[in-house]
Scaffold this active site. Structure first.
Site: not given
Ligand code: DX5
Ligand code: ZN
Length: 221
Positions: A36, A67, A136
């Protein structure tokens, strides 16, 4: 046939190596690596140095979820760090086709991700170029959010489109998934399952086994 991709975002970074080792020994297939940039999403996670370190010790498929705004700038870096699959967000790429092409030219598998509010139509002209589509099921940026049920219909529609076009791309789903709701996303058509909190929060081996149990039920069906 179904693959579990634990997200290290939910790991205790002090003990990252141990966490990954336990997940690997418990039989997960992928390691989901959430990068991120603080631009595309509000938070900043980590980058290539972490991936490089864990690459030396892990044989898992590294499923790198960028991301990041204009990820085309960093594709070589992530390949060099040890990525096997690079997934970019359609919303973050000015030239999505060029970005996907570049990932494949690097010899990696290419994934494209869509945020919850982005329609599948974004993928129309790129679908036969990609190895994986990442739907997502939360708004990206943080682990531990609640699963958005709207993603179920999106997965179903995507699966229908892929079947109709006889395409074999993987459907990955990410956000808010646990062993208690994974059956719904599998039924909708997903085959690569990301889980952060539900794998690394608590006993990792037991958590992985709980997912595997559900996978097995579908595989013997
Ligand atoms: C969110 C990420 C996910 C996240 C998933 O931005 O891309 O990969 O880490 O975490 P859980 O399974 O805890 O929702
Ligand atoms: Zn992810």
């Amino acid at each position: 046939m179904y693959k579990l991709a634990p997200s290290i975002l939910a790991a205790d970074f002090w003990r990252l190596g141990e966490y990954i080792k336990e997940a690997e020994e418990a039989g997960v297939e992928y390691l989901h690596i959430d990068v991120m940039d603080g631009e595309f999403v509000p938070s900043i996670s980590f980058g290539t140095p972490i991936i490089k370190s864990i690459r030396k010790k892990s044989k898992l498929v590294f499923d790198v979820h960028l991301m990041v705004e204009e990820p085309i700038r960093y594709l070589e870096d992530f390949k060099e760090a040890g990525a096997d699959i690079i997934t970019v967000h359609a919303e973050a790429c000015k030239h999505l086709h060029r970005t996907v092409t570049r990932i494949k030219e690097l010899g990696l598998k290419a994934g494209v991700s869509l945020n919850p509010a982005t329609p599948l139509a974004e993928l129309e002209y790129i679908l036969d170029e990609v190895d994986m589509i990442l739907i997502m099921s939360v708004n990206p940026g943080y682990g531990g959010q609640a699963f958005l049920p709207l993603s179920l219909n999106k997965i179903k529609s995507l699966k229908e489109i892929l079947d109709e076009k006889q395409l074999k791309a993987d459907i990955e789903v990410d956000g808010g998934i646990s062993a208690l709701n994974v059956d719904e996303v599998i039924r909708a058509g997903a085959n690569v399952i990301v889980a952060g909190t539900a794998v690394f929060g608590g006993n990792i081996t037991e958590n992985v086994n709980a997912f595997k149990k559900v996978f097995h039920e579908f595989e013997i069906d």
